[in-house]
Design a protein around this motif. Structure first.
Motif, PDB file in Angstrom:
ATOM      1  N   ALA B 225       7.241  -4.237  -4.986  1.00 58.92           N
ATOM      2  CA  ALA B 225       5.817  -3.918  -4.849  1.00 58.92           C
ATOM      3  C   ALA B 225       5.636  -2.398  -4.780  1.00 58.92           C
ATOM      4  N   THR B 226       6.517  -1.728  -4.036  1.00 63.44           N
ATOM      5  CA  THR B 226       6.403  -0.276  -3.910  1.00 63.44           C
ATOM      6  C   THR B 226       6.652   0.413  -5.252  1.00 63.44           C
ATOM      7  N   TYR B 229       3.731  -0.083  -7.396  1.00 59.16           N
ATOM      8  CA  TYR B 229       2.606   0.730  -6.938  1.00 59.16           C
ATOM      9  C   TYR B 229       2.741   2.154  -7.465  1.00 59.16           C
ATOM     10  N   LEU B 230       3.994   2.658  -7.505  1.00 59.74           N
ATOM     11  CA  LEU B 230       4.229   4.017  -7.990  1.00 59.74           C
ATOM     12  C   LEU B 230       4.213   4.082  -9.522  1.00 59.74           C
ATOM     13  N   GLY B 242       2.154  -5.277  -6.149  1.00 64.23           N
ATOM     14  CA  GLY B 242       2.079  -3.825  -5.908  1.00 64.23           C
ATOM     15  C   GLY B 242       1.275  -3.138  -7.002  1.00 64.23           C
ATOM     16  N   ILE B 245      -2.456  -3.531  -6.552  1.00 62.29           N
ATOM     17  CA  ILE B 245      -3.020  -2.612  -5.557  1.00 62.29           C
ATOM     18  C   ILE B 245      -3.182  -1.234  -6.188  1.00 62.29           C
ATOM     19  N   MET B 252     -11.489   1.328  -5.277  1.00 62.98           N
ATOM     20  CA  MET B 252     -11.317   0.894  -3.887  1.00 62.98           C
ATOM     21  C   MET B 252     -12.555   1.077  -3.035  1.00 62.98           C
ATOM     22  N   GLY B 256     -13.055  -3.236  -2.206  1.00 65.92           N
ATOM     23  CA  GLY B 256     -11.889  -3.200  -1.326  1.00 65.92           C
ATOM     24  C   GLY B 256     -11.049  -4.465  -1.381  1.00 65.92           C
ATOM     25  N   ILE B 259      -7.776  -4.544  -3.141  1.00 65.96           N
ATOM     26  CA  ILE B 259      -6.624  -3.977  -2.437  1.00 65.96           C
ATOM     27  C   ILE B 259      -6.157  -4.952  -1.366  1.00 65.96           C
ATOM     28  N   VAL B 260      -7.141  -5.539  -0.647  1.00 60.35           N
ATOM     29  CA  VAL B 260      -6.802  -6.401   0.487  1.00 60.35           C
ATOM     30  C   VAL B 260      -6.016  -7.647   0.039  1.00 60.35           C
ATOM     31  N   GLY B 263      -2.321  -7.345  -1.068  1.00 64.41           N
ATOM     32  CA  GLY B 263      -1.576  -6.903   0.115  1.00 64.41           C
ATOM     33  C   GLY B 263      -1.291  -8.063   1.052  1.00 64.41           C
ATOM     34  N   VAL B 266       1.578 -10.037  -0.226  1.00 62.69           N
ATOM     35  CA  VAL B 266       2.876  -9.399   0.068  1.00 62.69           C
ATOM     36  C   VAL B 266       3.233  -9.621   1.539  1.00 62.69           C
TER      37      VAL B 266
END
Lengths: 313, 290
Positions: B225-226, B229-230, B242, B245, B252, B256, B259-260, B263, B266
């Motif tokens: 996920a990280t 995200y990157l 990820g 998000i 966002m 929102g 994003i929520v 997450g 995860v």
């Protein structure tokens, strides 16, 4: 003690050599020709050949690695393919922000995590212990980028208490504190949770030991037993964890810097990866790993001062 | 009296704990949902419809904005969020399991070798120490940066990154097992090393391996996920938690929930594996406790 320090220093040199080897040889795994990327999109065949010669890419691997090490020892981290600036200079501008973030997160984790872990251990199996244990489990399971985004939505967009991003001042100034608060909270949460878990279990171990029973049986108050006798020994595992966690914070800072638009070495690394700026990627990874190794050495040495048994192992 | 399989005993103990049982079944439900995603998701996770973008989900039920059928709403490109969560979960869980298995196989091999053969110990563990000099996901990041961004490379990167922690913990267990009297007894009967290693040492290290693997799945899911995200994990537009998000960052302030929701997916998954790992550790190998 001298022997122990020498042993640890030799170990550190071996680790650093191995680490630089991985970082350096990773360039060889990369698809495509670094000379082609460095020469730019409009370069001709001869430009690329000249660049290859200039970067020393046509020399044998071992010679290139040797040159790389010698340059590192001279503090030369190479030149950025994109900006043509020395990478060291580019990193030094951004390093204070990353350290600011990592240190403030560590302070947050210590202030929140250690006391809560100790309280959970003292109140073992109570409702409070169960609540704290659940919170710590939640803490290690929440991705820091997600927590950061949620904090921005709640505290910056809806409540308008904190700025949404950026970092211009150190955390001990009023403005810097406001800027660092949410990033430290989101980055430090996992570390705080791990301190809570380790603090709890090591405190429980210590509280069951014979010398604590002796301290209690000679009539000391419970507060004195915990504060004077138990806490010092319970801190030892937490201290080791601090070394590892600081590395985790440096690694995690890459992500948090993206979330909060902080111009640190983590953001620099991600940009370098996206621009295929391999020299910058290598050097940034090296700098982060180097800081991690040094911090761990310091923690190990401190550890041997607190717990002399370690030196004789 | 019939002798019970030690794993049956462990399972019975596990199910006596309410929290662990809930987590176990949540993971099973989640696996069913993502494996049979086409049965549970009405919409194509990649199908865009700009006319239906950013429609809220069930929390806005009753308002004109809410579109029946899209119970978790739609994203910035009008794609169904529920479908993307299910299909995204496929990738997150697949990467989580695959990289854990690969890391486990190599980590166990190195851990067994280092723990059992004194001559190999120093060499293997120093190499593992060198891999430990890269904090957090830095090593995974370096590998992805050099190999290029795709699911396969991200899985490889997370696998390689998890080898040292497996190796270190399994070596520790092997060192203990090696000193047991029954191992000396078997050796004095003339058993070969590979026989002792596979039939006795590995089998006795199995509880430790199961516990570490369960916790490792949690951290692998967090890692993918990280990375996504990157922008260095699963490339867009393939859904991944990820990555979802990450793409929602642009909207966002207005939406929102984009994003929520991923997450929460995860967090639920990771926390279930962590709790399960915690309880399994208490039952199978209390010596691993921090």
């Amino acid at each position: 003690m001298k022997k122990y320090i020498t042993k640890r220093l030799i170990m550190m040199v071996i680790l650093l050599l191995g680490m630089t080897f991985i970082v350096f040889s990773s360039l060889y795994l990369a698809p495509g020709d670094p000379a082609e990327i460095a020469a730019g999109a409009s370069a001709t065949e001869s430009d690329i050949a000249a660049m290859r010669e200039y970067l020393g890419l046509n020399r044998p691997f071992i010679v290139q690695y040797g040159t790389y090490l010698i340059n590192l020892l001279h503090g030369d981290l190479g030149t950025s393919f994109i900006t043509r600036q020395p990478i060291l200079d580019e990193l030094l501008i951004r390093l204070p922000n990353t350290l600011n973030l990592a240190i403030s997160s560590m302070i947050f984790a210590c202030v929140i995590g250690i006391p809560l872990g100790v309280i959970a251990a003292i109140k073992k199996d109570s409702l409070l212990d169960n609540i704290l244990t659940t919170i710590s489990l939640l803490g290690i399971s929440v991705p820091n980028f997600w927590l950061g985004s949620i904090l921005i939505i709640v505290f910056c967009v809806n409540l308008r208490i904190f700025p949404t991003g950026g970092m211009t001042e150190p955390f001990w100034t009023a403005k810097g504190f406001m800027q660092a608060f949410l990033p430290s909270l989101s980055l430090g949460m996992q570390v705080a949770a791990s301190f809570m878990r380790i603090g709890r279990s090591s405190m429980l171990d210590v509280l069951q030991s014979d010398y604590i029973r002796t301290a209690r049986s000679k009539g000391l108050k419970e507060k004195t037993v915990i504060a004077i006798h138990a806490l010092k020994n319970a801190m030892i595992p937490i201290l080791t964890q601090m070394g590892t966690s600081f590395g985790g914070l440096l690694g995690g800072a890459m992500v948090t810097e993206q979330v909060f638009a902080i111009n640190g070495i983590g953001s620099y690394l991600i940009n370098a990866i996206n621009q295929r700026n391999y020299a910058a990627v290598q050097s940034t990874v090296f700098v982060i790993a180097f800081m991690f190794v040094v911090v761990n050495l310091i923690v190990d040495l401190l550890y041997s001062v607190i717990d002399p048994r370690i030196r004789y192992e | 009296m019939k002798r019970m399989n030690p794993f049956t005993v462990a399972f019975r103990k596990l199910f006596k704990n309410k929290l662990a049982t809930i987590c176990f079944f949540l993971i099973i439900i989640e696996l069913i949902l993502v494996i049979f995603a086409p049965l549970f998701a009405q919409y194509d996770p990649l199908e865009m419809n700009t006319a239906l973008r950013l429609r809220p989900g069930f929390w806005a039920m009753g308002s004109e904005e809410y579109l029946p059928g899209h119970w978790l709403g739609t994203d910035e490109l009008g794609r169904d969020v529920w479908s993307r969560i299910l299909y995204g979960g496929r990738i997150s869980l697949a990467v989580g399991f695959t990289s854990t298995i690969i890391g486990l196989v190599f980590g166990t091999f190195f851990g067994l070798m280092a723990g059992y053969y004194k001559k190999l110990d120093n060499l293997i563990m120093r190499i593992m120490d060198i891999m430990f000099t890269f904090p957090g996901i830095l090593l995974a990041l370096l590998i992805v940066a050099m190999l290029g961004v795709n699911v396969f490379n991200a899985t490889m990167a997370i696998s390689i990154w998890s080898i040292p922690s497996f190796a270190r913990m399994i070596r520790g267990r092997v060192l203990q097992i090696k000193e047991e009297e029954y191992i000396t007894a078997i050796r004095s009967l003339g058993a070969k090393d590979w026989w002792i290693l596979t039939k006795h040492v590995l089998v006795n290290a199995l509880p430790t391996i199961i516990v570490i693997a369960t916790m490792r799945i949690a951290s692998s899911i967090l890692s993918i996920a990280t990375l996504s995200y990157l922008g260095l994990g699963v490339p867009q537009p393939t859904p991944e938690w990820g990555g979802m998000i990450s793409t929602a960052k642009g909207v966002m302030y207005d939406a929102g929930y984009l994003i929520v929701i991923p997450g929460i997916a995860v967090v639920i998954t990771v926390i279930c594996f962590n709790i399960l790992g915690d309880k399994l550790r208490d039952i199978l190998d209390p010596s691993l406790k921090d």
